[in-house]
Design a protein around this motif. Structure first.
Motif, PDB file in Angstrom:
ATOM      1  N   GLY A   1       8.546   3.558  -6.540  1.00 48.18           N
ATOM      2  CA  GLY A   1       9.774   4.240  -6.149  1.00 48.18           C
ATOM      3  C   GLY A   1      10.166   5.387  -7.045  1.00 48.18           C
ATOM      4  O   GLY A   1      11.108   6.120  -6.741  1.00 48.18           O
ATOM      5  N   LEU A   2       9.460   5.563  -8.172  1.00 46.43           N
ATOM      6  CA  LEU A   2       9.785   6.670  -9.061  1.00 46.43           C
ATOM      7  C   LEU A   2       9.510   8.001  -8.358  1.00 46.43           C
ATOM      8  O   LEU A   2       8.519   8.150  -7.646  1.00 46.43           O
ATOM      9  CB  LEU A   2       8.959   6.593 -10.344  1.00 46.43           C
ATOM     10  N   SER A   3      10.381   8.968  -8.589  1.00 47.70           N
ATOM     11  CA  SER A   3      10.215  10.277  -7.975  1.00 47.70           C
ATOM     12  C   SER A   3      10.826  11.331  -8.872  1.00 47.70           C
ATOM     13  O   SER A   3      11.897  11.120  -9.452  1.00 47.70           O
ATOM     14  CB  SER A   3      10.880  10.315  -6.592  1.00 47.70           C
ATOM     15  N   VAL A   4      10.136  12.461  -9.009  1.00 40.32           N
ATOM     16  CA  VAL A   4      10.686  13.554  -9.807  1.00 40.32           C
ATOM     17  C   VAL A   4      11.725  14.336  -9.017  1.00 40.32           C
ATOM     18  O   VAL A   4      12.504  15.100  -9.583  1.00 40.32           O
ATOM     19  CB  VAL A   4       9.561  14.504 -10.295  1.00 40.32           C
ATOM     20  N   ASN A   5      11.744  14.148  -7.706  1.00 40.63           N
ATOM     21  CA  ASN A   5      12.705  14.818  -6.844  1.00 40.63           C
ATOM     22  C   ASN A   5      13.673  13.792  -6.266  1.00 40.63           C
ATOM     23  O   ASN A   5      13.691  12.641  -6.676  1.00 40.63           O
ATOM     24  CB  ASN A   5      11.974  15.575  -5.722  1.00 40.63           C
ATOM     25  N   GLU A   6      14.441  14.205  -5.302  1.00 39.45           N
ATOM     26  CA  GLU A   6      15.423  13.311  -4.684  1.00 39.45           C
ATOM     27  C   GLU A   6      14.855  12.543  -3.498  1.00 39.45           C
ATOM     28  O   GLU A   6      15.562  11.757  -2.878  1.00 39.45           O
ATOM     29  CB  GLU A   6      16.663  14.115  -4.237  1.00 39.45           C
ATOM     30  N   THR A   7      13.598  12.798  -3.161  1.00 40.38           N
ATOM     31  CA  THR A   7      12.966  12.099  -2.044  1.00 40.38           C
ATOM     32  C   THR A   7      11.652  11.477  -2.497  1.00 40.38           C
ATOM     33  O   THR A   7      11.032  11.937  -3.462  1.00 40.38           O
ATOM     34  CB  THR A   7      12.696  13.048  -0.861  1.00 40.38           C
ATOM     35  N   TYR A   8      11.211  10.438  -1.776  1.00 38.73           N
ATOM     36  CA  TYR A   8       9.939   9.794  -2.083  1.00 38.73           C
ATOM     37  C   TYR A   8       8.782  10.703  -1.685  1.00 38.73           C
ATOM     38  O   TYR A   8       8.812  11.344  -0.622  1.00 38.73           O
ATOM     39  CB  TYR A   8       9.808   8.464  -1.338  1.00 38.73           C
ATOM     40  N   ALA A   9       7.746  10.740  -2.519  1.00 39.59           N
ATOM     41  CA  ALA A   9       6.589  11.601  -2.263  1.00 39.59           C
ATOM     42  C   ALA A   9       5.524  10.902  -1.431  1.00 39.59           C
ATOM     43  O   ALA A   9       4.505  11.504  -1.100  1.00 39.59           O
ATOM     44  CB  ALA A   9       5.987  12.070  -3.589  1.00 39.59           C
ATOM     45  N   TYR A  10       5.732   9.642  -1.089  1.00 39.60           N
ATOM     46  CA  TYR A  10       4.748   8.858  -0.348  1.00 39.60           C
ATOM     47  C   TYR A  10       5.480   7.762   0.415  1.00 39.60           C
ATOM     48  O   TYR A  10       6.689   7.544   0.222  1.00 39.60           O
ATOM     49  CB  TYR A  10       3.727   8.239  -1.304  1.00 39.60           C
ATOM     50  N   SER A  11       4.776   7.082   1.287  1.00 39.41           N
ATOM     51  CA  SER A  11       5.317   5.937   2.018  1.00 39.41           C
ATOM     52  C   SER A  11       4.776   4.651   1.414  1.00 39.41           C
ATOM     53  O   SER A  11       3.678   4.630   0.844  1.00 39.41           O
ATOM     54  CB  SER A  11       4.929   6.008   3.504  1.00 39.41           C
TER      55      SER A  11
ATOM     56  N   LYS B   1       0.851  -1.193   0.000  1.00 39.87           N
ATOM     57  CA  LYS B   1       0.000   0.000   0.000  1.00 39.87           C
ATOM     58  C   LYS B   1       0.886   1.242   0.000  1.00 39.87           C
ATOM     59  O   LYS B   1       1.970   1.253   0.587  1.00 39.87           O
ATOM     60  CB  LYS B   1      -0.951   0.011   1.199  1.00 39.87           C
ATOM     61  N   LEU B   2       0.415   2.267  -0.699  1.00 34.31           N
ATOM     62  CA  LEU B   2       1.079   3.564  -0.741  1.00 34.31           C
ATOM     63  C   LEU B   2       0.200   4.556   0.001  1.00 34.31           C
ATOM     64  O   LEU B   2      -1.023   4.544  -0.149  1.00 34.31           O
ATOM     65  CB  LEU B   2       1.284   4.029  -2.182  1.00 34.31           C
ATOM     66  N   TYR B   3       0.816   5.430   0.802  1.00 35.69           N
ATOM     67  CA  TYR B   3       0.006   6.386   1.550  1.00 35.69           C
ATOM     68  C   TYR B   3       0.783   7.670   1.832  1.00 35.69           C
ATOM     69  O   TYR B   3       2.013   7.719   1.754  1.00 35.69           O
ATOM     70  CB  TYR B   3      -0.490   5.777   2.864  1.00 35.69           C
ATOM     71  N   LYS B   4       0.016   8.705   2.134  1.00 35.27           N
ATOM     72  CA  LYS B   4       0.552   9.984   2.571  1.00 35.27           C
ATOM     73  C   LYS B   4      -0.098  10.349   3.902  1.00 35.27           C
ATOM     74  O   LYS B   4      -1.266  10.005   4.136  1.00 35.27           O
ATOM     75  CB  LYS B   4       0.279  11.088   1.550  1.00 35.27           C
ATOM     76  N   LEU B   5       0.633  11.010   4.763  1.00 33.72           N
ATOM     77  CA  LEU B   5       0.083  11.507   6.015  1.00 33.72           C
ATOM     78  C   LEU B   5      -0.366  12.949   5.822  1.00 33.72           C
ATOM     79  O   LEU B   5       0.389  13.784   5.317  1.00 33.72           O
ATOM     80  CB  LEU B   5       1.117  11.415   7.142  1.00 33.72           C
ATOM     81  N   LEU B   6      -1.614  13.231   6.211  1.00 34.70           N
ATOM     82  CA  LEU B   6      -2.163  14.568   6.087  1.00 34.70           C
ATOM     83  C   LEU B   6      -1.681  15.438   7.240  1.00 34.70           C
ATOM     84  O   LEU B   6      -1.230  14.929   8.275  1.00 34.70           O
ATOM     85  CB  LEU B   6      -3.692  14.490   6.066  1.00 34.70           C
ATOM     86  N   PRO B   7      -1.753  16.763   7.106  1.00 34.15           N
ATOM     87  CA  PRO B   7      -1.257  17.651   8.171  1.00 34.15           C
ATOM     88  C   PRO B   7      -1.879  17.403   9.534  1.00 34.15           C
ATOM     89  O   PRO B   7      -1.240  17.636  10.566  1.00 34.15           O
ATOM     90  CB  PRO B   7      -1.630  19.053   7.639  1.00 34.15           C
ATOM     91  N   ASP B   8      -3.128  16.920   9.566  1.00 34.22           N
ATOM     92  CA  ASP B   8      -3.792  16.669  10.854  1.00 34.22           C
ATOM     93  C   ASP B   8      -3.502  15.279  11.404  1.00 34.22           C
ATOM     94  O   ASP B   8      -4.085  14.861  12.402  1.00 34.22           O
ATOM     95  CB  ASP B   8      -5.298  16.884  10.729  1.00 34.22           C
ATOM     96  N   GLY B   9      -2.589  14.540  10.732  1.00 34.26           N
ATOM     97  CA  GLY B   9      -2.203  13.224  11.230  1.00 34.26           C
ATOM     98  C   GLY B   9      -2.957  12.068  10.633  1.00 34.26           C
ATOM     99  O   GLY B   9      -2.585  10.905  10.834  1.00 34.26           O
ATOM    100  N   ARG B  10      -4.026  12.360   9.900  1.00 33.13           N
ATOM    101  CA  ARG B  10      -4.761  11.283   9.247  1.00 33.13           C
ATOM    102  C   ARG B  10      -3.960  10.717   8.082  1.00 33.13           C
ATOM    103  O   ARG B  10      -3.076  11.369   7.538  1.00 33.13           O
ATOM    104  CB  ARG B  10      -6.119  11.788   8.751  1.00 33.13           C
ATOM    105  N   ARG B  11      -4.307   9.487   7.698  1.00 31.58           N
ATOM    106  CA  ARG B  11      -3.600   8.803   6.619  1.00 31.58           C
ATOM    107  C   ARG B  11      -4.511   8.666   5.406  1.00 31.58           C
ATOM    108  O   ARG B  11      -5.665   8.299   5.533  1.00 31.58           O
ATOM    109  CB  ARG B  11      -3.167   7.409   7.100  1.00 31.58           C
TER     110      ARG B  11
END
Length: 245
Positions: free
Chosen positions: A100-110, A77-87
């Motif tokens: 694992g693809l990323s346009v930057n040097e860091t992953y945009a998701y977990s 599963k891929l996920y992002k954490l929202l500012p209020d802590g929700r997933r």
């Protein structure tokens, strides 16, 4: 993110004498599908085959994006954490999917294992060099990225305009169709993720997901089977419910 636990991963690339790419049971679904034998040999030189247990975090949002992966067994599963802590879960990956693809040097998701998973692991820079050398693999990857964009657009529709019942029915149909594309039975549907994961993917509460499954079961649209499987009694009816008919 918890420290990398070598006790939970096992490098199995040295266990097979055959080319691991040539022996891969899902190669026709992967980024490697376009490659010839010699090209597969070159790819095999840079990969490791790794296995993880459920709950293992492969990488976290903001981690350095120096590794690419191909799922060959299990569910991620891929996920992002929202500012209020929700997933917010943004997707579930099945065998054949690339991550694992990323346009930057860091992953945009977990990324986290839902079930026991097996993956091919590639160093990003060496993989990028092969993509430059093998244009047909690059085109294959672009095609897969286009499919991911279409899936993201479908999820936006799920999150926006559909009722809880429509969301659950659409979700089951999506899993059924993805299984069929992989050469598996479309029914019963394998649903390895938890009710909480489904809720975080569809923008619902866990209680609403459980209640909706029970309603669909009571009305005999589906049956809940052992082994995390859902039997669809009437596919046409499920389609109608998904569309709000």
């Amino acid at each position: 993110m918890p420290p990398f636990d070598m006790g939970r991963v096992r490098d199995v690339s040295a266990q097979a004498d055959v080319n691991p790419c040539g022996a891969c049971p899902v190669r026709s679904l992967t980024v490697c599908a376009a490659l010839e034998a010699e090209e597969l040999r070159r790819l095999a030189e840079i990969l490791q085959t790794v296995r993880f247990e459920p709950g293992h975090t492969l990488f976290g949002e903001g981690d350095k994006a120096d590794t690419l992966y191909n799922v060959t067994a299990g569910t991620m599963k891929l996920y992002k954490l929202l500012p209020d802590g929700r997933r917010q879960i943004t997707g579930f990956l099945l065998p054949g999917d690339f991550l694992g693809l990323s346009v930057n040097e860091t992953y945009a998701y977990s990324a986290e294992a839902v079930t026991p998973v097996t993956l091919c692991r590639f160093p990003r820079r060496r993989m990028e060099a092969l993509l430059d050398e093998f244009p047909k693999m690059q085109r294959r990857l672009f095609s897969m990225a286009s499919n991911e964009l279409a899936a993201a657009q479908d999820q936006m529709l799920l999150l926006g305009r559909k009722t809880a019942k429509e969301k659950i029915c659409s979700f089951l149909l999506m899993l059924s169709q993805r299984a069929q594309r992989r050469g598996h039975k479309e029914n019963p549907v394998h649903v390895p993720m938890s009710r909480a994961d489904i809720a975080d993917y569809l923008g619902l509460t866990t209680e609403t997901v459980s209640r909706t499954f029970t309603q669909l079961k009571t009305s005999r649209v589906i049956a809940l089977l052992e082994g995390n499987k859902v039997q669809i009694h009437d596919m046409d009816q499920l389609y109608d419910l998904a569309e709000g008919s």
